[in-house]
Design a protein around this motif. Structure first.
Motif, PDB file in Angstrom:
ATOM      1  N   MET A 187       0.830  -1.211   0.000  1.00 20.55           N
ATOM      2  CA  MET A 187       0.000   0.000   0.000  1.00 20.55           C
ATOM      3  C   MET A 187       0.865   1.262   0.000  1.00 20.55           C
ATOM      4  O   MET A 187       1.690   1.445   0.898  1.00 20.55           O
ATOM      5  N   GLY A 188       0.654   2.110  -0.991  1.00 20.29           N
ATOM      6  CA  GLY A 188       1.471   3.327  -1.091  1.00 20.29           C
ATOM      7  C   GLY A 188       2.873   2.948  -1.548  1.00 20.29           C
ATOM      8  O   GLY A 188       3.858   3.253  -0.880  1.00 20.29           O
ATOM      9  N   SER A 189       2.929   2.264  -2.710  1.00 20.59           N
ATOM     10  CA  SER A 189       4.211   1.677  -3.138  1.00 20.59           C
ATOM     11  C   SER A 189       5.203   2.709  -3.650  1.00 20.59           C
ATOM     12  O   SER A 189       6.393   2.416  -3.797  1.00 20.59           O
ATOM     13  N   GLY A 190       4.755   3.915  -3.943  1.00 22.08           N
ATOM     14  CA  GLY A 190       5.655   5.006  -4.335  1.00 22.08           C
ATOM     15  C   GLY A 190       6.479   4.667  -5.553  1.00 22.08           C
ATOM     16  O   GLY A 190       5.972   4.194  -6.567  1.00 22.08           O
ATOM     17  N   LYS A 191       7.803   4.854  -5.442  1.00 18.01           N
ATOM     18  CA  LYS A 191       8.680   4.572  -6.587  1.00 18.01           C
ATOM     19  C   LYS A 191       8.955   3.075  -6.730  1.00 18.01           C
ATOM     20  O   LYS A 191       9.624   2.653  -7.661  1.00 18.01           O
ATOM     21  N   TYR A 193      10.764   0.978  -4.848  1.00 23.56           N
ATOM     22  CA  TYR A 193      12.064   0.401  -4.476  1.00 23.56           C
ATOM     23  C   TYR A 193      11.891  -0.911  -3.714  1.00 23.56           C
ATOM     24  O   TYR A 193      12.497  -1.927  -4.024  1.00 23.56           O
ATOM     25  N   LEU A 194      11.033  -0.826  -2.673  1.00 23.33           N
ATOM     26  CA  LEU A 194      10.914  -1.980  -1.787  1.00 23.33           C
ATOM     27  C   LEU A 194      10.054  -3.067  -2.419  1.00 23.33           C
ATOM     28  O   LEU A 194      10.267  -4.252  -2.195  1.00 23.33           O
ATOM     29  N   THR A 195       9.121  -2.656  -3.243  1.00 21.01           N
ATOM     30  CA  THR A 195       8.227  -3.612  -3.906  1.00 21.01           C
ATOM     31  C   THR A 195       9.033  -4.477  -4.885  1.00 21.01           C
ATOM     32  O   THR A 195       8.930  -5.707  -4.890  1.00 21.01           O
ATOM     33  N   ILE A 214      -0.152  -0.607  -4.659  1.00 20.10           N
ATOM     34  CA  ILE A 214      -1.259   0.359  -4.800  1.00 20.10           C
ATOM     35  C   ILE A 214      -0.667   1.748  -4.582  1.00 20.10           C
ATOM     36  O   ILE A 214      -0.024   1.997  -3.558  1.00 20.10           O
ATOM     37  N   GLU A 215      -0.885   2.620  -5.524  1.00 23.60           N
ATOM     38  CA  GLU A 215      -0.258   3.937  -5.429  1.00 23.60           C
ATOM     39  C   GLU A 215      -1.184   4.999  -6.039  1.00 23.60           C
ATOM     40  O   GLU A 215      -1.772   4.789  -7.094  1.00 23.60           O
ATOM     41  N   LEU A 216      -1.268   6.130  -5.331  1.00 25.29           N
ATOM     42  CA  LEU A 216      -2.122   7.233  -5.793  1.00 25.29           C
ATOM     43  C   LEU A 216      -1.602   7.851  -7.088  1.00 25.29           C
ATOM     44  O   LEU A 216      -2.376   8.215  -7.958  1.00 25.29           O
ATOM     45  N   ARG A 217      -0.280   7.971  -7.175  1.00 27.67           N
ATOM     46  CA  ARG A 217       0.281   8.783  -8.263  1.00 27.67           C
ATOM     47  C   ARG A 217       0.445   7.983  -9.551  1.00 27.67           C
ATOM     48  O   ARG A 217       1.242   7.049  -9.637  1.00 27.67           O
ATOM     49  N   GLU A 218      -0.331   8.434 -10.536  1.00 25.00           N
ATOM     50  CA  GLU A 218      -0.416   7.745 -11.829  1.00 25.00           C
ATOM     51  C   GLU A 218       0.962   7.574 -12.486  1.00 25.00           C
ATOM     52  O   GLU A 218       1.292   6.508 -13.015  1.00 25.00           O
ATOM     53  N   GLN A 240      -3.100   2.016  -9.983  1.00 26.99           N
ATOM     54  CA  GLN A 240      -3.388   3.368  -9.502  1.00 26.99           C
ATOM     55  C   GLN A 240      -4.656   3.327  -8.656  1.00 26.99           C
ATOM     56  O   GLN A 240      -5.672   2.759  -9.057  1.00 26.99           O
ATOM     57  N   GLY A 241      -4.579   3.890  -7.464  1.00 24.49           N
ATOM     58  CA  GLY A 241      -5.767   3.917  -6.616  1.00 24.49           C
ATOM     59  C   GLY A 241      -5.394   4.355  -5.215  1.00 24.49           C
ATOM     60  O   GLY A 241      -4.219   4.556  -4.912  1.00 24.49           O
ATOM     61  N   SER A 242      -6.418   4.514  -4.401  1.00 24.62           N
ATOM     62  CA  SER A 242      -6.114   4.935  -3.031  1.00 24.62           C
ATOM     63  C   SER A 242      -6.283   3.750  -2.083  1.00 24.62           C
ATOM     64  O   SER A 242      -7.084   2.838  -2.322  1.00 24.62           O
ATOM     65  N   ILE A 243      -5.509   3.810  -1.012  1.00 29.55           N
ATOM     66  CA  ILE A 243      -5.547   2.738  -0.009  1.00 29.55           C
ATOM     67  C   ILE A 243      -6.979   2.608   0.523  1.00 29.55           C
ATOM     68  O   ILE A 243      -7.489   1.496   0.714  1.00 29.55           O
ATOM     69  N   GLN A 244      -7.634   3.739   0.712  1.00 32.82           N
ATOM     70  CA  GLN A 244      -8.977   3.736   1.304  1.00 32.82           C
ATOM     71  C   GLN A 244      -9.980   3.000   0.399  1.00 32.82           C
ATOM     72  O   GLN A 244     -10.897   2.351   0.891  1.00 32.82           O
ATOM     73  N   ASP A 245      -9.785   3.113  -0.922  1.00 32.99           N
ATOM     74  CA  ASP A 245     -10.811   2.579  -1.831  1.00 32.99           C
ATOM     75  C   ASP A 245     -10.520   1.184  -2.367  1.00 32.99           C
ATOM     76  O   ASP A 245     -11.392   0.553  -2.951  1.00 32.99           O
ATOM     77  N   ALA A 256       2.702  -1.713   4.200  1.00 26.84           N
ATOM     78  CA  ALA A 256       2.528  -0.260   3.991  1.00 26.84           C
ATOM     79  C   ALA A 256       3.764   0.415   4.582  1.00 26.84           C
ATOM     80  O   ALA A 256       3.905   0.481   5.797  1.00 26.84           O
ATOM     81  N   LEU A 257       4.666   0.830   3.708  1.00 22.98           N
ATOM     82  CA  LEU A 257       5.903   1.419   4.200  1.00 22.98           C
ATOM     83  C   LEU A 257       5.900   2.911   3.935  1.00 22.98           C
ATOM     84  O   LEU A 257       5.789   3.350   2.790  1.00 22.98           O
ATOM     85  N   HIS A 258       5.940   3.652   4.995  1.00 24.79           N
ATOM     86  CA  HIS A 258       5.982   5.120   4.921  1.00 24.79           C
ATOM     87  C   HIS A 258       4.773   5.699   4.219  1.00 24.79           C
ATOM     88  O   HIS A 258       4.890   6.697   3.510  1.00 24.79           O
ATOM     89  N   ALA A 259       3.639   5.046   4.381  1.00 18.62           N
ATOM     90  CA  ALA A 259       2.382   5.627   3.898  1.00 18.62           C
ATOM     91  C   ALA A 259       2.049   6.748   4.892  1.00 18.62           C
ATOM     92  O   ALA A 259       2.042   6.528   6.103  1.00 18.62           O
TER      93      ALA A 259
END
Ligand code: SAM
Length: 386
Positions: A187-191, A193-195, A214-218, A240-245, A256-259
């Protein structure tokens, strides 16, 4: 015999008698050189005693390992053509080789140490010992390694972090192996790296896994999917999507790392509701509780200082998260991600679903209520959404 050869003899003697600690080579002949220094230490690689040379350039480190004969000729060449100084550190004495830039006069100075240094066991080169190979497509594409597969100087920390992270997951999986592969959601995979690191590591261990980031930023999602495709990581995808949805069906491990802030709570809540076997999070920016903290007791003496209030907020937020995980049947541990880096971003909360948890839901809810009361907190976001 030249003084350089004398110095190399001393190196060989120190190496063979195992008193060798390290060599530093410096004081460049060509001051504008891109190369700055060289650091040499003993290593064992595939049971060969070798010398590992770290060439420190302006913007990167390059490591090369040599057997003793090759190391000798390399040091001779470096001191004849590129550097004026070298220092050999041993457990009993330090030996300095210098050449005067103007007169070319060489000298060797030996200084005995007052106390013998206890030699640390010579280990395998740390770089080589890391779990992740530096030659992967994704590490290059993410900018961690150079085209030649060397970890860039500015990315050493990130490389260390992702290795430590897969080491932790490796430990978890040794305790609880998943028989037929498993599903991970990051959740909130960002760039990524860790994934990517986790996928690569599990693949190298022949563990069948599907990971969805799962990451907000397209733009990050697109970039990560491109790199996963280039790497032929077929079981790795980014959405692309939000953790909440996000709708979770089967999930074995939720990460979820540094979400940011309460996004960690959203992730934990999703994991609990999906009955994930593992919930692993590294919280960051603990803002939600902080605004509410207003103790009316001796704790005021702590929370009146901004920095201490911030630390209290981090501790209470994560303590309540751990209590909620336990209340839902997760055996929970909280520890540092990388031992020597004690920052709030470095705390890892690991919850493992257990059929045998003896912690009662109500007991933990009472503990949470007592904590909230002590600090004058009205609401912890995770408690509300769960
Ligand atoms: C600090 S980065 C961490 C990235 C990665 N997990 C890591 O540790 O390297 C946080 C990422 O979470 C994403 N994010 C924050 N809130 C989110 C949410 N509610 N849903 C999905 N992604 C979110 C941000 O866009 C950002 O890329």
């Amino acid at each position: 015999m030249t003084k350089i050869e004398d110095f190399i003899d001393l190196i060989n003697a120190a190496f063979k008698t195992q008193v060798f600690i390290k060599i530093t080579i410096g004081n460049l002949r060509e001051k504008k050189s891109y190369l700055k220094n060289i650091f040499i230490k003993p290593v064992f690689i595939k049971e060969n005693a070798m010398l590992s040379f770290v060439y420190r350039y302006q913007d990167k480190d390059v490591t090369k390992n040599f057997l003793l004969d090759e190391a000798n000729s390399t040091i001779k060449n470096l001191l004849s053509s590129f550097f004026y100084n070298a220092e050999l550190y041993t457990t009993t004495e330090n030996i300095y080789y210098t050449q005067d830039a103007k007169t070319s006069k060489e000298k060797i100075v030996i200084k005995s140490l007052e106390k013998t240094i206890v030699q640390k066991e010579i280990t395998h080169d740390k770089q080589k010992q890391r779990l992740l190979s530096t030659n992967s497509i994704y590490l290059k594409a993410l900018g961690i390694t150079s085209a030649e597969g060397n970890v860039k100087a500015a990315m050493q920390h990130k490389y260390k972090q992702i290795n430590k992270y897969v080491e932790i997951i490796d430990g978890i999986l040794k305790e609880t192996p998943f028989a037929n592969g498993f599903n991970v959601v990051d959740m909130g995979s960002g760039k990524g790296y860790l994934t990517f690191a986790l996928y690569d590591f599990l693949q190298s261990k022949k563990i069948a896994v599907k990971i969805n980031g799962i990451e907000l930023r397209e733009e990050l999602v697109k970039k990560c999917n491109d790199i996963a495709h280039q790497s032929t990581f077929d079981g790795l995808q980014f959405t692309q999507g939000s953790i909440q949805d996000v709708e979770l069906t089967a999930v074995d491990m939720l990460i979820a790392l540094h979400a940011c802030d309460t996004a960690t709570d959203d992730a934990i809540a999703k994991g609990i509701k999906a009955n994930a076997s593992f919930i692993i999070c590294a919280p960051c920016c603990h803002k939600q509780i902080r605004k509410q903290i207003s103790p009316t007791n001796a704790l005021q003496n702590i929370t009146k200082h901004g920095i201490l209030l911030e630390r209290q907020a981090e501790m209470i937020t994560d303590t309540i998260r751990a209590l909620i995980l336990e209340a839902h049947g997760y055996k929970t541990k909280v520890f540092d991600f990388i031992e020597e880096e004690n920052t709030p971003k470095n705390v890892l909360i690991v919850g493992r679903k257990s059929k045998f948890s003896d912690i009662g839901f109500n007991d933990n809810m009472e503990k949470i209520a007592a904590l909230k009361n002590l600090f004058g907190i009205k609401e912890h976001y995770l408690e509300t959404i769960i």
